[in-house]
Design a protein around this motif. Structure first.
Motif, PDB file in Angstrom:
ATOM      1  N   PHE A 122      -8.563  10.998 -10.166  1.00 18.85           N
ATOM      2  CA  PHE A 122      -7.143  11.132  -9.857  1.00 18.85           C
ATOM      3  C   PHE A 122      -6.938  11.506  -8.400  1.00 18.85           C
ATOM      4  O   PHE A 122      -6.052  10.962  -7.724  1.00 18.85           O
ATOM      5  N   PHE A 123      -7.728  12.444  -7.899  1.00 22.20           N
ATOM      6  CA  PHE A 123      -7.575  12.851  -6.501  1.00 22.20           C
ATOM      7  C   PHE A 123      -7.839  11.690  -5.549  1.00 22.20           C
ATOM      8  O   PHE A 123      -7.177  11.559  -4.508  1.00 22.20           O
ATOM      9  N   GLN A 124      -8.787  10.838  -5.870  1.00 23.50           N
ATOM     10  CA  GLN A 124      -9.095   9.707  -4.999  1.00 23.50           C
ATOM     11  C   GLN A 124      -7.943   8.709  -4.957  1.00 23.50           C
ATOM     12  O   GLN A 124      -7.599   8.180  -3.899  1.00 23.50           O
ATOM     13  N   VAL A 125      -7.318   8.450  -6.113  1.00 23.76           N
ATOM     14  CA  VAL A 125      -6.149   7.566  -6.122  1.00 23.76           C
ATOM     15  C   VAL A 125      -4.972   8.242  -5.435  1.00 23.76           C
ATOM     16  O   VAL A 125      -4.250   7.616  -4.652  1.00 23.76           O
ATOM     17  N   ALA A 126      -4.774   9.542  -5.716  1.00 20.16           N
ATOM     18  CA  ALA A 126      -3.648  10.262  -5.119  1.00 20.16           C
ATOM     19  C   ALA A 126      -3.727  10.258  -3.600  1.00 20.16           C
ATOM     20  O   ALA A 126      -2.706  10.098  -2.905  1.00 20.16           O
ATOM     21  N   ALA A 127      -4.925  10.451  -3.039  1.00 17.89           N
ATOM     22  CA  ALA A 127      -5.078  10.439  -1.583  1.00 17.89           C
ATOM     23  C   ALA A 127      -4.656   9.096  -1.003  1.00 17.89           C
ATOM     24  O   ALA A 127      -4.087   9.031   0.090  1.00 17.89           O
ATOM     25  N   SER A 128      -4.915   8.027  -1.739  1.00 14.86           N
ATOM     26  CA  SER A 128      -4.508   6.700  -1.285  1.00 14.86           C
ATOM     27  C   SER A 128      -3.000   6.525  -1.310  1.00 14.86           C
ATOM     28  O   SER A 128      -2.429   5.848  -0.460  1.00 14.86           O
ATOM     29  N   ARG A 129      -2.341   7.137  -2.286  1.00 18.39           N
ATOM     30  CA  ARG A 129      -0.897   6.923  -2.467  1.00 18.39           C
ATOM     31  C   ARG A 129      -0.039   7.831  -1.592  1.00 18.39           C
ATOM     32  O   ARG A 129       1.152   7.570  -1.415  1.00 18.39           O
ATOM     33  N   LEU A 130      -0.622   8.912  -1.062  1.00 19.28           N
ATOM     34  CA  LEU A 130       0.141   9.853  -0.246  1.00 19.28           C
ATOM     35  C   LEU A 130       0.216   9.405   1.209  1.00 19.28           C
ATOM     36  O   LEU A 130      -0.715   8.802   1.742  1.00 19.28           O
ATOM     37  N   LYS A 131       1.326   9.749   1.857  1.00 22.52           N
ATOM     38  CA  LYS A 131       1.461   9.527   3.293  1.00 22.52           C
ATOM     39  C   LYS A 131       0.624  10.561   4.044  1.00 22.52           C
ATOM     40  O   LYS A 131       0.302  11.625   3.500  1.00 22.52           O
ATOM     41  N   PRO A 132       0.285  10.300   5.304  1.00 25.67           N
ATOM     42  CA  PRO A 132      -0.309  11.355   6.122  1.00 25.67           C
ATOM     43  C   PRO A 132       0.620  12.567   6.153  1.00 25.67           C
ATOM     44  O   PRO A 132       1.823  12.443   6.378  1.00 25.67           O
ATOM     45  N   GLY A 133       0.066  13.746   5.888  1.00 26.52           N
ATOM     46  CA  GLY A 133       0.881  14.950   5.811  1.00 26.52           C
ATOM     47  C   GLY A 133       1.346  15.279   4.405  1.00 26.52           C
ATOM     48  O   GLY A 133       1.873  16.361   4.168  1.00 26.52           O
ATOM     49  N   GLY A 134       1.176  14.349   3.466  1.00 28.23           N
ATOM     50  CA  GLY A 134       1.549  14.598   2.084  1.00 28.23           C
ATOM     51  C   GLY A 134       0.503  15.438   1.372  1.00 28.23           C
ATOM     52  O   GLY A 134      -0.570  15.719   1.915  1.00 28.23           O
ATOM     53  N   ALA A 135       0.799  15.837   0.133  1.00 27.11           N
ATOM     54  CA  ALA A 135      -0.133  16.697  -0.598  1.00 27.11           C
ATOM     55  C   ALA A 135       0.155  16.643  -2.081  1.00 27.11           C
ATOM     56  O   ALA A 135       1.268  16.311  -2.513  1.00 27.11           O
ATOM     57  N   VAL A 136      -0.873  16.979  -2.863  1.00 22.24           N
ATOM     58  CA  VAL A 136      -0.714  17.266  -4.286  1.00 22.24           C
ATOM     59  C   VAL A 136      -0.487  18.767  -4.417  1.00 22.24           C
ATOM     60  O   VAL A 136      -1.277  19.562  -3.898  1.00 22.24           O
TER      61      VAL A 136
END
Length: 327
Positions: A122-136
């Protein structure tokens, strides 16, 4: 508004989902419960960001929809789906400003860790979907799950863990209020991507997601000739399994149209479950078309294609002769 799986595109365009506010930040909340978090959190912005909420409880979906409507939050889309399916299939690369996870199910029993949301994949997909500066953003009262999530984020190779106090809005949820009344606290972490490696959209069970389209020639189908003595009464519950899917043909019904039937199939692929209808329709030349029906907004996956194949295979067992396969 409430979206079904079939209402989304794969991937989708935020400007299509939020035509009146296309340039605002985009926040995804996983497991929104009865919707108490978002009205509180949205007020911390100059203008409410575009909101996408995903939940697996239908009752919670309706409660949250009413709450957000009463709060005047019009740029909000809610859906009843597994979070992994939504993030992998719908969200484009580099489009989210934040993914919020408040008090997720910790699956505390031994051997249930694979059911937890916040794991390496999940973290690997989430990192792809977030903008630079975004976060979970994670807030939880479960200490063991909190440490597990932090370790999984670091093990993913694409996240940095920042521990901090939870945002006040996270402590206004129904679950948080109950724990606060008991004198218990909560832990919070921001998981910030250190890399944004592209992860293909629609990856699920080794295949891809695609919305149903009547005009799409790739919609799974078959053309066959039924034997003169074909009897739908011969149908029995059927189960077919592949490497990534399970299909159960539950029942066969006659349609109002003469010489037509529809099969009900239950399709399971990882976290995605669909109930689909496969029609068996007589054509002018006397052959029959076996085709996935549009009803319910099905998403075409390997398992859904296999459902059409399972119906076709059963008909073959009854003496049908297949002239064409398109699945």
């Amino acid at each position: 508004m409430i979206f079904r799986l079939g209402d989304f595109h794969f991937p989708d365009d935020p400007a299509r989902l939020y035509p009146d506010t296309p340039d605002r930040p985009w926040v995804l909340e996983v497991g929104f419960g009865d919707g108490r978090f978002w009205p509180h959190y949205a007020r911390t912005f100059p203008e409410p960001p575009n909101y996408l909420g995903v939940e697996i409880s239908g009752v919670s979906l309706l409660k949250a929809h009413r709450r957000l409507k009463d709060a005047g939050l019009k740029n909000a889309v809610l859906t009843k789906l597994p979070a992994e399916v939504l993030v992998a299939g719908v969200i484009p690369h580099g489009s989210l400003d934040a993914i919020v996870v408040n008090f997720p199910d910790p699956w505390p029993k031994a051997g249930h860790e694979e059911h937890r949301l916040l794991r390496v994949p999940f973290f690997q997909v989430a990192a792809s979907r977030l903008k630079p500066g975004g976060a979970v953003l994670l807030t939880t009262d479960h200490d063991e799950y909190f440490e597990f999530a932090c370790a999984q984020a670091e093990a993913s190779g694409v996240m940095r863990v920042e521990r901090a106090g939870p945002p006040p809005a996270a402590l206004e949820t129904k679950y948080a209020l109950k724990w606060r009344d008991l004198g218990l606290g909560a832990q919070h972490a921001r998981f910030v991507p250190t890399r944004h490696d592209p992860v293909p959209n629609g990856a699920i069970s080794g295949g891809t997601l695609a919305p149903y389209s009547e005009e799409d020639p790739t919609v799974p189908h078959a053309v066959l000739t039924l034997p003169a003595d074909f009897s739908p009464q011969a149908f029995d519950k059927q189960t077919a399994r592949g490497g990534t899917w399970t299909v159960v043909l539950l029942d066969l019904y006659a349609t109002l149209r003469r010489g037509g039937w529809v099969a009900l199939a239950h399709v399971v692929e990882g976290d995605l479950t669909q109930e689909v209808l496969v029609g068996i329709t007589e054509r002018e030349d006397g052959t029959h078309l076996v085709r996935l029906a549009k009803f319910g907004g099905p998403i075409i996956t390997p398992g859904v294609k296999a459902a059409v194949g399972a119906v076709t295979q059963w008909l073959e067992g009854q003496g049908a002769v297949v002239k064409h396969r398109g699945y």
